[in-house]
Design a protein around this motif. Structure first.
Motif, PDB file in Angstrom:
ATOM      1  N   GLU A 252      18.223 -18.460  34.221  1.00 21.59           N
ATOM      2  CA  GLU A 252      17.192 -18.008  35.159  1.00 21.59           C
ATOM      3  C   GLU A 252      17.798 -17.194  36.287  1.00 21.59           C
ATOM      4  O   GLU A 252      18.761 -17.620  36.942  1.00 21.59           O
ATOM      5  CB  GLU A 252      16.452 -19.208  35.756  1.00 21.59           C
ATOM      6  CG  GLU A 252      15.369 -18.796  36.752  1.00 21.59           C
ATOM      7  CD  GLU A 252      14.713 -20.001  37.407  1.00 21.59           C
ATOM      8  OE1 GLU A 252      13.909 -19.803  38.328  1.00 21.59           O
ATOM      9  OE2 GLU A 252      15.026 -21.139  36.997  1.00 21.59           O
ATOM     10  N   ILE A 253      17.255 -16.020  36.489  1.00 23.36           N
ATOM     11  CA  ILE A 253      17.557 -15.214  37.672  1.00 23.36           C
ATOM     12  C   ILE A 253      16.508 -15.577  38.711  1.00 23.36           C
ATOM     13  O   ILE A 253      15.321 -15.293  38.528  1.00 23.36           O
ATOM     14  CB  ILE A 253      17.525 -13.712  37.350  1.00 23.36           C
ATOM     15  CG1 ILE A 253      18.561 -13.379  36.272  1.00 23.36           C
ATOM     16  CG2 ILE A 253      17.788 -12.892  38.608  1.00 23.36           C
ATOM     17  CD1 ILE A 253      18.539 -11.937  35.830  1.00 23.36           C
ATOM     18  N   PRO A 254      16.879 -16.232  39.799  1.00 21.75           N
ATOM     19  CA  PRO A 254      15.876 -16.817  40.695  1.00 21.75           C
ATOM     20  C   PRO A 254      15.138 -15.763  41.505  1.00 21.75           C
ATOM     21  O   PRO A 254      15.566 -14.618  41.633  1.00 21.75           O
ATOM     22  CB  PRO A 254      16.714 -17.716  41.606  1.00 21.75           C
ATOM     23  CG  PRO A 254      18.043 -17.055  41.629  1.00 21.75           C
ATOM     24  CD  PRO A 254      18.245 -16.460  40.265  1.00 21.75           C
ATOM     25  N   PHE A 255      14.032 -16.199  42.037  1.00 27.30           N
ATOM     26  CA  PHE A 255      13.224 -15.390  42.925  1.00 27.30           C
ATOM     27  C   PHE A 255      12.845 -16.268  44.108  1.00 27.30           C
ATOM     28  O   PHE A 255      12.833 -17.501  44.019  1.00 27.30           O
ATOM     29  CB  PHE A 255      11.972 -14.866  42.209  1.00 27.30           C
ATOM     30  CG  PHE A 255      11.171 -15.930  41.519  1.00 27.30           C
ATOM     31  CD1 PHE A 255      10.207 -16.663  42.194  1.00 27.30           C
ATOM     32  CD2 PHE A 255      11.402 -16.229  40.181  1.00 27.30           C
ATOM     33  CE1 PHE A 255       9.478 -17.643  41.565  1.00 27.30           C
ATOM     34  CE2 PHE A 255      10.680 -17.230  39.545  1.00 27.30           C
ATOM     35  CZ  PHE A 255       9.712 -17.938  40.240  1.00 27.30           C
ATOM     36  N   PRO A 256      12.558 -15.699  45.249  1.00 29.29           N
ATOM     37  CA  PRO A 256      12.222 -16.516  46.419  1.00 29.29           C
ATOM     38  C   PRO A 256      11.000 -17.392  46.155  1.00 29.29           C
ATOM     39  O   PRO A 256      10.007 -16.947  45.579  1.00 29.29           O
ATOM     40  CB  PRO A 256      11.935 -15.476  47.507  1.00 29.29           C
ATOM     41  CG  PRO A 256      12.659 -14.250  47.064  1.00 29.29           C
ATOM     42  CD  PRO A 256      12.589 -14.266  45.569  1.00 29.29           C
ATOM     43  N   HIS A 257      11.062 -18.675  46.573  1.00 29.35           N
ATOM     44  CA  HIS A 257       9.937 -19.581  46.426  1.00 29.35           C
ATOM     45  C   HIS A 257       9.947 -20.552  47.599  1.00 29.35           C
ATOM     46  O   HIS A 257      10.938 -20.663  48.324  1.00 29.35           O
ATOM     47  CB  HIS A 257      10.007 -20.334  45.083  1.00 29.35           C
ATOM     48  CG  HIS A 257      11.256 -21.132  44.908  1.00 29.35           C
ATOM     49  ND1 HIS A 257      12.416 -20.588  44.410  1.00 29.35           N
ATOM     50  CD2 HIS A 257      11.533 -22.441  45.183  1.00 29.35           C
ATOM     51  CE1 HIS A 257      13.351 -21.516  44.353  1.00 29.35           C
ATOM     52  NE2 HIS A 257      12.846 -22.663  44.831  1.00 29.35           N
ATOM     53  N   VAL A 258       8.837 -21.241  47.748  1.00 20.05           N
ATOM     54  CA  VAL A 258       8.647 -22.160  48.866  1.00 20.05           C
ATOM     55  C   VAL A 258       8.323 -23.546  48.323  1.00 20.05           C
ATOM     56  O   VAL A 258       7.494 -23.687  47.409  1.00 20.05           O
ATOM     57  CB  VAL A 258       7.514 -21.685  49.806  1.00 20.05           C
ATOM     58  CG1 VAL A 258       7.273 -22.693  50.920  1.00 20.05           C
ATOM     59  CG2 VAL A 258       7.849 -20.317  50.388  1.00 20.05           C
ATOM     60  N   THR A 259       8.993 -24.560  48.832  1.00 19.94           N
ATOM     61  CA  THR A 259       8.725 -25.953  48.484  1.00 19.94           C
ATOM     62  C   THR A 259       7.942 -26.598  49.616  1.00 19.94           C
ATOM     63  O   THR A 259       8.389 -26.571  50.774  1.00 19.94           O
ATOM     64  CB  THR A 259      10.026 -26.725  48.250  1.00 19.94           C
ATOM     65  OG1 THR A 259      10.747 -26.097  47.168  1.00 19.94           O
ATOM     66  CG2 THR A 259       9.735 -28.172  47.892  1.00 19.94           C
ATOM     67  N   VAL A 260       6.768 -27.160  49.285  1.00 19.17           N
ATOM     68  CA  VAL A 260       5.922 -27.809  50.293  1.00 19.17           C
ATOM     69  C   VAL A 260       6.350 -29.269  50.420  1.00 19.17           C
ATOM     70  O   VAL A 260       6.397 -30.009  49.429  1.00 19.17           O
ATOM     71  CB  VAL A 260       4.430 -27.709  49.901  1.00 19.17           C
ATOM     72  CG1 VAL A 260       3.568 -28.389  50.967  1.00 19.17           C
ATOM     73  CG2 VAL A 260       4.031 -26.245  49.755  1.00 19.17           C
ATOM     74  N   TYR A 261       6.682 -29.691  51.624  1.00 19.33           N
ATOM     75  CA  TYR A 261       7.190 -31.034  51.886  1.00 19.33           C
ATOM     76  C   TYR A 261       6.180 -31.774  52.766  1.00 19.33           C
ATOM     77  O   TYR A 261       5.858 -31.317  53.873  1.00 19.33           O
ATOM     78  CB  TYR A 261       8.543 -30.934  52.583  1.00 19.33           C
ATOM     79  CG  TYR A 261       9.165 -32.261  52.967  1.00 19.33           C
ATOM     80  CD1 TYR A 261       9.480 -33.203  51.986  1.00 19.33           C
ATOM     81  CD2 TYR A 261       9.420 -32.568  54.292  1.00 19.33           C
ATOM     82  CE1 TYR A 261      10.055 -34.418  52.329  1.00 19.33           C
ATOM     83  CE2 TYR A 261       9.990 -33.777  54.640  1.00 19.33           C
ATOM     84  CZ  TYR A 261      10.311 -34.704  53.663  1.00 19.33           C
ATOM     85  OH  TYR A 261      10.874 -35.895  54.002  1.00 19.33           O
ATOM     86  N   ALA A 262       5.688 -32.906  52.247  1.00 24.25           N
ATOM     87  CA  ALA A 262       4.640 -33.635  52.965  1.00 24.25           C
ATOM     88  C   ALA A 262       5.187 -34.564  54.035  1.00 24.25           C
ATOM     89  O   ALA A 262       4.445 -35.043  54.882  1.00 24.25           O
ATOM     90  CB  ALA A 262       3.801 -34.446  51.970  1.00 24.25           C
ATOM     91  N   GLY A 263       6.495 -34.836  54.018  1.00 24.17           N
ATOM     92  CA  GLY A 263       7.081 -35.724  55.014  1.00 24.17           C
ATOM     93  C   GLY A 263       7.279 -37.128  54.469  1.00 24.17           C
ATOM     94  O   GLY A 263       6.717 -37.522  53.439  1.00 24.17           O
ATOM     95  N   VAL A 264       8.084 -37.941  55.175  1.00 23.00           N
ATOM     96  CA  VAL A 264       8.401 -39.308  54.786  1.00 23.00           C
ATOM     97  C   VAL A 264       8.141 -40.222  55.976  1.00 23.00           C
ATOM     98  O   VAL A 264       8.512 -39.901  57.116  1.00 23.00           O
ATOM     99  CB  VAL A 264       9.873 -39.421  54.330  1.00 23.00           C
ATOM    100  CG1 VAL A 264      10.220 -40.858  53.967  1.00 23.00           C
ATOM    101  CG2 VAL A 264      10.126 -38.509  53.143  1.00 23.00           C
ATOM    102  N   GLY A 265       7.502 -41.364  55.707  1.00 26.88           N
ATOM    103  CA  GLY A 265       7.235 -42.324  56.772  1.00 26.88           C
ATOM    104  C   GLY A 265       8.495 -43.050  57.214  1.00 26.88           C
ATOM    105  O   GLY A 265       9.565 -42.934  56.603  1.00 26.88           O
ATOM    106  N   LYS A 266       8.371 -43.833  58.302  1.00 24.44           N
ATOM    107  CA  LYS A 266       9.534 -44.558  58.823  1.00 24.44           C
ATOM    108  C   LYS A 266      10.051 -45.603  57.838  1.00 24.44           C
ATOM    109  O   LYS A 266      11.234 -45.948  57.850  1.00 24.44           O
ATOM    110  CB  LYS A 266       9.161 -45.231  60.142  1.00 24.44           C
ATOM    111  CG  LYS A 266       8.917 -44.236  61.277  1.00 24.44           C
ATOM    112  CD  LYS A 266       8.654 -44.967  62.576  1.00 24.44           C
ATOM    113  CE  LYS A 266       8.455 -43.974  63.728  1.00 24.44           C
ATOM    114  NZ  LYS A 266       8.213 -44.658  65.025  1.00 24.44           N
TER     115      LYS A 266
END
Length: 313
Positions: free
Chosen positions: A272-286
């Motif tokens: 794979e020749i990569p391309f720009p992408h975005v990972t959505v992160y919902a967060g982690v609780g305490k």
């Protein structure tokens, strides 16, 4: 006939002898100056051709051509200046006041035209030190291109788009010459983080061997492919760097061909020749638990599934 002879005898030869001799000397000065310029310039051209015949490589030949052109220009300027001074002396103009005034005017011009003087001095040392030759590809004063002409006053460049740039020598503080002896074709290849780096570098080396074995490119490449390894870790790719030692001015041709073959090799191996992408992160609780990412789309589950299929194929 008698009238003609009487007219000749009546001429005051003493009166016309001095202007006639002066005019004759002026003509002689001009003719000698013209012959001297032609002979000396031809001699410089003959010497240049003989020197070029004994030199190895096109770089030395271009240097000899550039220096020969400058020498011919200086010969014409010096002989013309001497001829003008001799002609002025023949017509009765005193040279002493002219030379004195020229010294004062030259001093004033030197202060007022320092950039012009700087151009000539810089141009002389550029030629003397062999920094630039006709036909070189260089970068000076923020402008890059092929050198079409170089004089004591300026350097004429033509860039890749065909635009012609005249760069005064006084603006040249550093010279980047990409045409001397050899060059390096440097390639940066980006792959996905999930790929095996060692496998990719082995494939890069194989493509390099195939490229060097190609008769159309063998004469352009002077050494085996050098793989430096991982150059950097970008946001979306692992960047691997390699290079070829190539003949002068062949770095761009070899680089384009190598990248073209690498693209085909990656496609064949499924890399794979990569391309720009975005990972959505919902967060982690305490407590370390990750909450569910709330996604609400209008139109029901079928439309939501269709949107997801379109966004995440």
């Amino acid at each position: 006939m008698n009238d003609f002879m009487q007219t000749i005898q009546a001429i005051n030869w003493e009166r016309w002898s001095t202007p006639a001799l002066s005019g004759l000397r002026i003509v002689l000065i001009v003719v000698v100056a013209w012959i001297s310029i032609s002979v000396l310039q031809r001699a410089v051209r003959v010497v240049r051709l003989r020197v070029e015949g004994r030199l190895d490589g096109t770089d030395s030949a271009r240097r000899a051509e550039t220096l020969g052109r400058v020498v011919r220009y200086l010969i014409a300027m010096v002989i013309s200046a001497v001829a003008v001074m001799l002609v002025l002396a023949e017509v009765g103009v005193s040279l002493a006041p002219i030379l004195g005034a020229a010294g004062v005017v030259g001093l004033a011009i030197g202060f007022g035209a320092q950039s012009l003087v700087k151009d000539y001095f810089t141009g002389f040392f550029i030629l003397f030190e062999d920094q630039i030759r006709t036909g070189d590809v260089i970068s000076i004063a923020g402008i890059g291109g092929s050198v079409e002409d170089i004089t004591l006053r300026h350097v004429r460049l033509r860039d890749y788009d065909g635009n012609v740039h005249f760069v005064p020598n006084g603006l040249i503080t550093s010279v980047t010459n990409m045409s001397r002896s050899f060059a390096q074709a440097v390639m940066d290849v980006g792959v996905s983080y999930r790929e095996d780096v060692d496998q990719v570098m082995a494939l890069m080396a194989e493509v390099g061997r195939q490229l060097r074995a190609d008769p159309d490119h063998a004469v352009k490449i002077l050494g085996d492919l050098e793989i430096a390894g991982v150059e950097r870790l970008d946001d979306s790719a692992v960047v691997l760097r390699c290079r070829f030692k190539v003949a002068p001015l062949q770095q761009w041709t070899v680089r384009r061909e190598y990248l073209r073959r690498m693209k085909a090799a990656f496609d064949a191996q499924g890399i794979e020749i990569p391309f720009p992408h975005v990972t959505v992160y919902a967060g982690v609780g305490k407590d370390g638990s990750a909450p569910a990412l709330p996604v609400r789309l209008p139109g029901g589950a079928l439309e939501a599934q269709a949107v997801l299929d379109h966004v995440l194929p």
